[in-house]
Design an enzyme around this catalytic site. Structure first.
Site, PDB file in Angstrom:
ATOM      1  N   HIS A  14       0.869  -1.204   0.000  1.00 30.11           N
ATOM      2  CA  HIS A  14       0.000   0.000   0.000  1.00 30.11           C
ATOM      3  C   HIS A  14       0.894   1.239   0.000  1.00 30.11           C
ATOM      4  CE1 HIS A  14      -3.852   2.119   1.393  1.00 30.11           C
ATOM      5  NE2 HIS A  14      -2.964   3.078   1.164  1.00 30.11           N
ATOM      6  N   HIS A  16       1.572   5.417  -1.680  1.00 30.90           N
ATOM      7  CA  HIS A  16       1.245   6.604  -2.489  1.00 30.90           C
ATOM      8  C   HIS A  16       2.541   7.204  -3.019  1.00 30.90           C
ATOM      9  CE1 HIS A  16      -2.927   6.718  -0.974  1.00 30.90           C
ATOM     10  NE2 HIS A  16      -2.376   6.210   0.107  1.00 30.90           N
ATOM     11  N   ARG A  18       2.339   9.665  -5.721  1.00 32.80           N
ATOM     12  CA  ARG A  18       1.993  10.938  -6.389  1.00 32.80           C
ATOM     13  C   ARG A  18       2.443  10.915  -7.846  1.00 32.80           C
ATOM     14  NH1 ARG A  18      -1.162  10.985  -2.143  1.00 32.80           N
ATOM     15  NH2 ARG A  18      -0.277  11.890  -0.269  1.00 32.80           N
ATOM     16  N   ASN A  42      -5.071   7.219  -6.185  1.00 34.41           N
ATOM     17  CA  ASN A  42      -5.768   8.476  -5.842  1.00 34.41           C
ATOM     18  C   ASN A  42      -4.939   9.697  -6.216  1.00 34.41           C
ATOM     19  OD1 ASN A  42      -3.897   7.928  -3.737  1.00 34.41           O
ATOM     20  ND2 ASN A  42      -5.071   9.147  -2.270  1.00 34.41           N
ATOM     21  N   LYS A 100      -9.375  -0.238  -6.059  1.00 35.42           N
ATOM     22  CA  LYS A 100      -9.493   0.384  -4.730  1.00 35.42           C
ATOM     23  C   LYS A 100     -10.827   1.094  -4.581  1.00 35.42           C
ATOM     24  CE  LYS A 100      -7.843   2.158  -0.786  1.00 35.42           C
ATOM     25  NZ  LYS A 100      -6.726   3.010  -0.449  1.00 35.42           N
ATOM     26  N   HIS A 137     -10.648   1.350   1.467  1.00 33.83           N
ATOM     27  CA  HIS A 137     -10.473   2.363   2.510  1.00 33.83           C
ATOM     28  C   HIS A 137     -11.737   2.288   3.359  1.00 33.83           C
ATOM     29  CE1 HIS A 137      -8.845   6.229   4.172  1.00 33.83           C
ATOM     30  NE2 HIS A 137     -10.051   6.160   4.711  1.00 33.83           N
ATOM     31  N   HIS A 175      -4.841  -0.475   5.634  1.00 37.77           N
ATOM     32  CA  HIS A 175      -4.438   0.255   6.845  1.00 37.77           C
ATOM     33  C   HIS A 175      -5.413   0.063   8.003  1.00 37.77           C
ATOM     34  CE1 HIS A 175      -7.122   3.018   4.851  1.00 37.77           C
ATOM     35  NE2 HIS A 175      -6.214   3.461   4.018  1.00 37.77           N
ATOM     36  N   LEU A 219      -5.187   9.227   7.827  1.00 35.55           N
ATOM     37  CA  LEU A 219      -6.516   8.622   7.846  1.00 35.55           C
ATOM     38  C   LEU A 219      -6.424   7.173   7.388  1.00 35.55           C
ATOM     39  CD1 LEU A 219      -8.599  11.590   6.428  1.00 35.55           C
ATOM     40  CD2 LEU A 219      -8.677  10.684   8.758  1.00 35.55           C
ATOM     41  N   ASP A 247       1.301   2.636   3.553  1.00 32.49           N
ATOM     42  CA  ASP A 247       0.471   3.829   3.347  1.00 32.49           C
ATOM     43  C   ASP A 247       1.326   5.095   3.400  1.00 32.49           C
ATOM     44  OD1 ASP A 247      -1.822   5.195   2.716  1.00 32.49           O
ATOM     45  OD2 ASP A 247      -2.556   5.309   4.776  1.00 32.49           O
ATOM     46  N   HIS A 251       3.077  14.573   1.700  1.00 29.20           N
ATOM     47  CA  HIS A 251       2.470  15.902   1.526  1.00 29.20           C
ATOM     48  C   HIS A 251       3.546  16.911   1.886  1.00 29.20           C
ATOM     49  CE1 HIS A 251      -1.825  14.714   1.201  1.00 29.20           C
ATOM     50  NE2 HIS A 251      -1.476  13.718   2.009  1.00 29.20           N
ATOM     51  N   ALA A 263      -3.887  14.849   5.488  1.00 29.93           N
ATOM     52  CA  ALA A 263      -3.701  13.540   6.130  1.00 29.93           C
ATOM     53  C   ALA A 263      -2.668  12.731   5.377  1.00 29.93           C
ATOM     54  CB  ALA A 263      -5.028  12.798   6.149  1.00 29.93           C
TER      55      ALA A 263
END
Ligand code: DOR
Ligand code: ZN
Length: 343
Positions: A14, A16, A18, A42, A100, A137, A175, A219, A247, A251, A263
């Protein structure tokens, strides 16, 4: 003698990464530690088709450091408009490994997520038929539901029904953060969960007591200690239903240190170090390899990796910040030294 542990090279189930310039700043951290990762869809423009997934995969490969053989495993973002044909195309695509489900409004870039879970039935039916795992999620978005109860509420309201209606569908409760999530996973076949470093290491005091710590905000939100203990117990149990998924969610520092902060915890700089710390503290280093390197590929029906990695018991501190395009990225657990180092 320095303590060290050598295990089969792990995967992150899992992640991210970007897109655009941010992608160039993130992917090397993960490629250093992991052989493969399930890439979350996402993006600002979500990855809603196999075609978009393939193009995103190409951008990830372009952003890899020279010589890296890291493999991104792509996923589809389900919307209200997802079609049976979208699922068929995804299942046929050699680079797409799951789809997802984000409830609309649950988290970062989820505005295009699903508003009517029941209406997704034909899509889930096709996923079951074509053997494409569903990643969830698991949080309701109802403003009346307390943020600390949103995972349990999602399980009760939606996940139990999905589980009952599609008994052969492989489901990952992403998560997991609560005892109830652990219980749900344990009680059901074809059901697994990923566990993050932050939810294994921290409880909600680490977010809120003695001052707000925005770099511990993600989150689903950190829960109370009893839930953290349930997650740790699951992680070190050797039960193949529980496996590694960081996860890691970058950011820019200023968007987290803000009146309305984003988050996501960025853990990719030290993911294996953080997990190893958890397992060592519990006297369960012998269970780290299964959790990190075996149970994920077994669930996804992929071969286990052949390379090895070694972690050494050696203290180091993450920098205050990494560069993140023209901004900075504050790493998770920056304020206290890490206890293990990847060799
Ligand atoms: O904290 C989170 N950050 N949770 C998510 O579900 C999404 C993620 C992100 O993309 O930033
Ligand atoms: Zn995520």
């Amino acid at each position: 003698m320095t303590a060290e542990i050598t295990i089969t090279k792990p995967d992150d189930w899992h992640l991210h990464l970007r897109d655009g310039d941010a992608l160039n700043a993130t992917v090397a951290f993960t490629a250093r530690q992991f052989q493969r990762a399930i890439i979350m869809p996402n993006l600002a423009q979500p990855i809603t088709s196999a075609e978009l997934a393939t193009a995103y995969r190409d951008r990830i490969l372009d952003a890899l450091p020279a010589g890296s053989n890291f493999q991104p495993l792509m996923t589809l973002y389900l919307t209200n408009n997802a079609s049976i044909e979208d699922i068929r195309q995804a299942a046929l695509n050699e680079h797409v490994f799951a789809a997802k489900l984000y409830p609309a409004g649950a988290t970062t870039n989820s505005t295009n997520g699903v508003t009517d879970v029941a209406a997704l039935a034909p899509v889930l039916d096709e996923m079951q038929r074509s053997n494409l795992p569903l990643l969830v999620h698991a949080e309701v978005t109802d403003a009346n539901i307390d943020i600390f109860d949103r995972e349990q509420a999602f399980i009760d309201k939606y996940l139990l029904n999905i589980r009952r209606d599609f008994p052969e569908l492989r489901i990952v409760l992403e998560h997991a953060t609560t005892q109830q999530a652990v219980d749900f996973v344990m009680a059901n076949d074809h059901t697994a969960a990923t566990l993050t470093p932050q939810h294994l290491l921290f409880n909600r005091n680490d977010l809120l007591a003695g001052g707000i710590r925005p770099h511990n905000y993600c989150l689903p939100i950190l829960k109370r200690e009893t839930h953290r203990l349930a997650l740790v117990k699951a992680a070190i149990s050797g039960n193949p239903k529980f496996f590694l998924g960081t996860d890691s969610a970058p950011h820019a520092t200023n968007t987290k240190e803000s009146a309305c902060g984003c988050a996501g915890c960025f853990t990719a700089h030290a993911a294996m170090e953080l997990y190893t710390e958890v397992f060592e503290r519990e006297g369960a280093l012998d269970k780290l390899e299964g959790f990190s390197s075996f149970f994920g590929p077994d669930f996804y029906r992929l071969p286990r990796n052949e390379q090895k990695i070694t972690l050494v018991k050696e203290s180091w501190s993450a920098p205050d910040a990494y560069s993140f395009n023209s901004q900075t990225l504050t790493p998770f657990r920056q304020e206290t030294p890490l206890l293990w180092a990847l060799k």
